[in-house]
Design an enzyme around this catalytic site. Structure first.
Site, short mmCIF file in Angstrom:
data_model
loop_
_atom_site.label_atom_id
_atom_site.label_comp_id
_atom_site.label_asym_id
_atom_site.label_seq_id
_atom_site.Cartn_x
_atom_site.Cartn_y
_atom_site.Cartn_z
N GLU A 34 -34.71 7.81 -15.77
CA GLU A 34 -33.26 8.03 -15.80
C GLU A 34 -32.81 8.91 -14.64
O GLU A 34 -31.76 8.68 -14.04
CB GLU A 34 -32.86 8.66 -17.13
N CYS A 192 -22.56 -8.61 -15.41
CA CYS A 192 -21.26 -7.95 -15.24
C CYS A 192 -21.31 -7.03 -14.02
O CYS A 192 -21.09 -5.82 -14.10
CB CYS A 192 -20.91 -7.16 -16.50
N CYS A 199 -19.36 -14.37 -15.36
CA CYS A 199 -18.72 -14.32 -16.67
C CYS A 199 -19.08 -15.52 -17.54
O CYS A 199 -19.12 -15.41 -18.78
CB CYS A 199 -17.21 -14.23 -16.51
N CYS A 202 -21.93 -14.67 -19.66
CA CYS A 202 -21.86 -13.41 -20.38
C CYS A 202 -21.83 -13.63 -21.89
O CYS A 202 -21.02 -14.43 -22.38
CB CYS A 202 -20.63 -12.64 -19.94
N CYS A 208 -14.08 -10.41 -24.51
CA CYS A 208 -13.83 -9.49 -23.39
C CYS A 208 -12.35 -9.50 -23.03
O CYS A 208 -11.80 -10.54 -22.67
CB CYS A 208 -14.67 -9.88 -22.18
#
Length: 368
Positions: A34, A192, A199, A202, A208
């Site tokens: 991270e 995305c 899209c 997706c 969305c």
């Protein structure tokens, strides 16, 4: 149709299941990944992460290492405060938590370099606790899904995004919190995306709000642009008669903090570079082509000058400032008495800023 269920179904078939920090998915592995992934793409991070883990397989080995060695393994990854913070946090875990990674949000948040999203990612992925994340990919996904206008760097927009991220947690099955956290990041990284989002593929397209209102291309809003100033500096490639190069550690804080670098002299104008200021201490001077390096807040134009000094030190790598600076008073201010002479192969083993490493590699290639 909810957001969570179709996202998890998509993740099962299309998510990234082979990332090295998932094998095994311990708190230490997730934490290091991270920190490395802040401001840096996954494909760039993977080889650095693998080398880092070979040398520092656990928090104890990281805490016991010197900062110089940690930064040497971070060299080239950029944003070096992350490496310094990682090292300091490892020592804090050893000293304050008996070497065991804390499982409490406040304790993780108190570690140097750890923010709210990173703490949430560690707890969700390593300990399966219900905490939201909001890294760059997730901000973009949620800004589009909920049609939240504005630049996500502003306080108001961030508050809206955090509110939505935390509300979605109620839909996540308890045993799938780690997968859900990764699924959000994967969706933003693979479908995305900032430009040319896919899209049609997706899993949450049907609900969305940006898709429904034809705002995908305009959300999230971009950061207002500011003109970055340009700073100029002369970098001195000092060589002794053995062909060694003088390097000195930079201050612990600030740009390239804690890394080894070349002495520098700030320049208001490159025409100010007066090579005649060198006298008897110098055998030869060679101006190199300028080099541009960009930071988030400014551009740096570097003007390297290779200086062959009339200095012979045998096997010693120590040097007194007055030995180098005699006859070169304008240069004296750039020298740091904590510096040392290094053979070129040894220099490349140090933690170095990327452009300084590039210059040393050019030196080595020329002399090979």
């Amino acid at each position: 149709m909810s957001f969570v269920a179709p996202l998890l179904a998509w993740f099962d078939d299309h998510g990234r299941h082979d990332l090295p920090w998932h094998q095994p998915r311990t708190a230490y592995h997730v934490w290091v990944s991270e920190i490395m992934l802040q401001q840096t793409q996954v494909q760039t991070v993977i080889p650095y992460y693998q080398r880092f883990m070979q040398r520092f397989p656990d928090v104890a080995s990281l805490a016991a290492a010197s900062q110089d060695e940690v930064l040497a393994h971070w060299s080239g990854l950029g944003y070096y405060a992350r490496g310094r913070n990682l090292h300091q946090a490892a020592q804090q875990i050893i000293n304050q938590h008996d070497g065991k990674f804390p499982q409490d949000f406040a304790a993780i948040l108190a570690l140097p370099g750890v923010g709210r999203s990173t703490a949430g990612a560690i707890l969700a992925q390593a300990f399966n606790q219900p905490y939201a994340i909001l890294d760059g990919n997730v901000k973009r996904v949620l800004a589009r899904y909920f049609a939240i206008a504005g630049w996500p760097g502003t306080t108001g927009v961030q508050q809206q995004l955090w509110q939505q991220a935390e509300q979605l947690l109620s839909e996540v099955p308890t045993h799938r919190l780690a997968d859900y956290t990764q699924a959000q990041m994967d969706l933003g990284a693979t479908l995305c995306t900032r430009s040319k989002p896919r899209c049609q593929q997706c899993p949450v397209q049907a609900t969305c709000q940006a898709w429904q209102t034809v705002q995908v291309a305009s959300l999230p809003s971009t950061k207002p642009k500011k003109t970055r100033p340009t700073k100029q500096t002369c970098c001195w490639l000092l060589r002794n008669k053995q062909g060694q190069l003088w390097l000195q550690p930079r201050p612990g804080q600030g740009i390239w903090g804690g890394l080894y670098s070349l002495p520098e002299t700030p320049l208001a104008d490159p025409e100010e570079l007066n090579l005649a200021m060198f006298e008897s201490a110098v055998e030869s001077l060679v101006e190199w082509p300028s080099l541009k390096h960009s930071f988030s807040h400014y551009h740096l134009m570097m003007y390297p000058v290779e200086v062959m000094l009339d200095v012979t030190l045998g096997d010693s790598i120590a040097i007194q400032k007055d030995q180098v600076c005699e006859g070169v008073p304008n240069y004296a201010a750039a020298l740091d008495a904590t510096g040392s002479w290094f053979n070129l192969p040894d220099a490349l083993e140090l933690g170095l800023p990327a452009p300084i490493r590039q210059l040393i590699e050019q030196l080595q290639a020329r002399e090979a």
